[in-house]
Design an enzyme around this catalytic site. Structure first.
Site, PDB file in Angstrom:
ATOM      1  N   HIS A 264       0.845  -1.203   0.000  1.00 32.76           N
ATOM      2  CA  HIS A 264       0.000   0.000   0.000  1.00 32.76           C
ATOM      3  C   HIS A 264       0.883   1.258   0.000  1.00 32.76           C
ATOM      4  O   HIS A 264       0.658   2.178  -0.789  1.00 32.76           O
ATOM      5  CB  HIS A 264      -0.902  -0.017   1.236  1.00 32.76           C
ATOM      6  CG  HIS A 264      -1.662   1.255   1.462  1.00 32.76           C
ATOM      7  ND1 HIS A 264      -2.745   1.626   0.700  1.00 32.76           N
ATOM      8  CD2 HIS A 264      -1.485   2.257   2.370  1.00 32.76           C
ATOM      9  CE1 HIS A 264      -3.213   2.792   1.125  1.00 32.76           C
ATOM     10  NE2 HIS A 264      -2.459   3.194   2.136  1.00 32.76           N
TER      11      HIS A 264
ATOM     12  N   GLU B  13      -7.754  -3.287   7.091  1.00 37.84           N
ATOM     13  CA  GLU B  13      -6.709  -3.395   8.109  1.00 37.84           C
ATOM     14  C   GLU B  13      -7.101  -4.442   9.155  1.00 37.84           C
ATOM     15  O   GLU B  13      -8.258  -4.841   9.266  1.00 37.84           O
ATOM     16  CB  GLU B  13      -6.509  -2.047   8.823  1.00 37.84           C
ATOM     17  CG  GLU B  13      -6.235  -0.890   7.855  1.00 37.84           C
ATOM     18  CD  GLU B  13      -5.729   0.371   8.524  1.00 37.84           C
ATOM     19  OE1 GLU B  13      -5.327   0.310   9.709  1.00 37.84           O
ATOM     20  OE2 GLU B  13      -5.723   1.421   7.855  1.00 37.84           O
TER      21      GLU B  13
ATOM     22  N   ARG C 199     -10.224  10.882   0.641  1.00 38.58           N
ATOM     23  CA  ARG C 199      -8.945  11.111  -0.048  1.00 38.58           C
ATOM     24  C   ARG C 199      -8.737  12.548  -0.498  1.00 38.58           C
ATOM     25  O   ARG C 199      -7.605  13.050  -0.475  1.00 38.58           O
ATOM     26  CB  ARG C 199      -8.841  10.184  -1.270  1.00 38.58           C
ATOM     27  CG  ARG C 199      -8.886   8.708  -0.946  1.00 38.58           C
ATOM     28  CD  ARG C 199      -7.746   8.283  -0.066  1.00 38.58           C
ATOM     29  NE  ARG C 199      -7.825   6.855   0.229  1.00 38.58           N
ATOM     30  CZ  ARG C 199      -7.105   6.258   1.166  1.00 38.58           C
ATOM     31  NH1 ARG C 199      -6.260   6.952   1.910  1.00 38.58           N
ATOM     32  NH2 ARG C 199      -7.234   4.968   1.380  1.00 38.58           N
TER      33      ARG C 199
ATOM     34  N   GLN D 225      -7.847  14.463   2.529  1.00 36.32           N
ATOM     35  CA  GLN D 225      -6.514  14.030   2.967  1.00 36.32           C
ATOM     36  C   GLN D 225      -5.406  14.688   2.134  1.00 36.32           C
ATOM     37  O   GLN D 225      -4.416  15.171   2.670  1.00 36.32           O
ATOM     38  CB  GLN D 225      -6.429  12.505   2.844  1.00 36.32           C
ATOM     39  CG  GLN D 225      -5.125  11.894   3.350  1.00 36.32           C
ATOM     40  CD  GLN D 225      -5.127  10.364   3.228  1.00 36.32           C
ATOM     41  OE1 GLN D 225      -6.115   9.756   2.822  1.00 36.32           O
ATOM     42  NE2 GLN D 225      -4.017   9.748   3.592  1.00 36.32           N
TER      43      GLN D 225
ATOM     44  N   LYS E  41      -9.448  11.244   8.248  1.00 33.77           N
ATOM     45  CA  LYS E  41      -9.453   9.891   8.807  1.00 33.77           C
ATOM     46  C   LYS E  41     -10.291   9.798  10.081  1.00 33.77           C
ATOM     47  O   LYS E  41     -10.794   8.728  10.408  1.00 33.77           O
ATOM     48  CB  LYS E  41      -8.017   9.489   9.178  1.00 33.77           C
ATOM     49  CG  LYS E  41      -7.058   9.442   8.013  1.00 33.77           C
ATOM     50  CD  LYS E  41      -7.143   8.113   7.337  1.00 33.77           C
ATOM     51  CE  LYS E  41      -5.992   7.939   6.355  1.00 33.77           C
ATOM     52  NZ  LYS E  41      -6.009   6.599   5.787  1.00 33.77           N
TER      53      LYS E  41
ATOM     54  N   THR F  34     -14.050   5.048  12.085  1.00 35.56           N
ATOM     55  CA  THR F  34     -13.275   3.815  11.927  1.00 35.56           C
ATOM     56  C   THR F  34     -14.192   2.685  12.364  1.00 35.56           C
ATOM     57  O   THR F  34     -14.783   2.768  13.439  1.00 35.56           O
ATOM     58  CB  THR F  34     -12.020   3.831  12.831  1.00 35.56           C
ATOM     59  OG1 THR F  34     -11.299   5.040  12.598  1.00 35.56           O
ATOM     60  CG2 THR F  34     -11.128   2.630  12.573  1.00 35.56           C
TER      61      THR F  34
END
Ligand code: MN
Length: 416
Positions: A134, A201, A237, A240, A253, A257
């Protein structure tokens, strides 16, 4: 720490299908909401959930532990001991719970009827960047004129501090976040993200407190861990790209989560440990792990858009593709002496494999939106749209059974 490994031959009197994530070799821990306010620690077995609080109240398990309403006060070693007691109650041939209909009715019922909350009270969320494929892909996309990895990558496990308050359990809808975006030409604007992404993840919870100044040695780090969950590190994105320099991700972010509800113990995963890829240069002494530190955990991501009737797989990867192990991540986190708390959650970083089809984010799967993916019903995607459901699952494959992580499933909805 001595790990309790259930023999591959062991069976439970609770029926377990061969493709179930929760055979008696697994016995993962979660926390179930019983009614309005009362919670109980629970274990998954087959398609059933076993509540532990009623068993403890009856004096059958966990007598030396605090009340089994949550896992905060339990150490990893105590958790291992508790798992052994539960194994004994559930193993084939033990009639104690099997033949006690009253007790069984009180504590054993279908998983689909269970409302699961966070497996631990989350004190902090840190997200690493240890998926090297990644990191390389991102480097190629965003810094095409430079080496794909930045110079620090192979010396230390890069990470950022996220927010614990926005970690939610599987099943929670994700409102599309708003943020500042900078178009190629002109001034930034504020509005809903147009580049909502997932990150595949695996995360681990710790069950140990440390004092300021303490360090956890890398070769003892696994003893501080309670278990692992699937993590979807949602990312905006466009936000970000504009905000991250020079201090790293912030609002792109921290809006959400998602985690799977069942914490799979390192005891259950011990037989699936593998040697990670060669680390070159050799890690500095405080990050040098003697034994195998990686896990062979098959990972998949599926999407189901609002128009689809079945989910479709868009990524197949494996946890063994991480460059830095969980133990190295935790040793690095504690190396400056910051106090750690039981309930800290550490995400691994996006686990992409080396080839197309194994990439763990839309950013990589569509190569920054330049190669949209076409789904079986003809729809295309560059990033995620409102109504899309994202499902992550994973398991270590045993001989005739799976040590499963369950799933983390979330639907994107329009923001407020
Ligand atoms: Mn991440």
């Amino acid at each position: 720490m001595k790990r309790f490994i259930v023999s591959p031959k062991s069976q439970s009197w609770v029926k377990v299908a061969p493709d179930s994530h929760f055979p008696i070799q697994n016995l993962p821990f979660g926390v179930c909401l019983r009614d309005e306010e009362e919670t109980s620690v629970a274990v998954a077995i087959g398609d059933q959930i076993l509540l532990l609080l009623p068993l403890q109240e009856a004096g059958w398990i966990g007598q030396e532990l605090g009340l089994l309403e949550d896992l905060t006060e339990i150490s990893p070693e105590e958790l291992s001991g508790l798992r052994k007691e539960i194994f004994d109650l559930l193993r084939d041939g033990n009639p104690k719970l099997r033949d006690n209909k009253g007790k069984r009715d009180e504590c054993l019922f279908p998983l689909e009827d269970a409302f699961m909350v966070h497996p631990m009270h989350i004190t902090a969320f840190v997200d690493f960047y240890s998926g090297i494929h990644h990191a390389r892909n991102v480097g190629k996309m965003f810094r095409p004129d430079m080496p794909d990895l930045l110079p620090n990558y192979r010396w230390l496990p890069v990470a950022y501090n996220g927010r614990a308050s926005s970690v939610v359990v599987s099943g929670t809808d994700i409102p599309r976040p708003q943020g500042q975006q900078k178009p190629a030409e002109g001034d930034p604007t504020f509005g809903p993200t147009r580049e909502l992404d997932f990150e595949l993840e695996v995360g681990f919870f710790i069950g140990t407190d440390t004092e300021m100044g303490d360090m956890i040695p890398v070769n003892e780090a696994e003893d501080a861990m309670m278990g692992v969950v699937l993590v979807n590190d949602w990312s905006a994105r466009d936000v970000q790209r504009w905000e991250y320099q020079p201090l790293g991700p912030f609002l792109a972010k921290s809006f959400a989560t998602s985690i799977s509800p069942w914490m799979v113990t390192l005891d259950a995963l011990e037989p699936y440990k593998v040697q990670g890829m060669t680390q070159d240069p050799a890690p500095l002494a405080n990050l040098a792990q003697k034994d195998k530190g990686h896990y062979d955990i098959h990972l998949e991501v599926q999407i189901q858009t609002a128009k689809m009737t079945e989910p479709e797989t868009i990524c197949v990867s494996n946890a063994k593709h991480l460059y830095w192990s969980f133990a190295q991540q935790l040793a690095h986190q504690s190396s400056n002496g910051t106090p750690l708390e039981s309930g800290d959650l550490y995400g691994s970083g996006t686990i992409s494999g080396p080839e197309e089809g194994s990439y763990g984010s839309m950013l990589e799967l569509t190569w920054r939106g330049t190669k949209p993916i076409t789904l079986s019903n003809g729809e295309t995607r560059t990033f995620l749209e409102d109504g899309d459901t994202l499902i992550m699952t994973g398991w270590a494959q045993g001989d005739g059974f799976r040590i499963g992580l369950g799933e983390v499933r979330s639907t994107v909805v329009a923001g407020r």
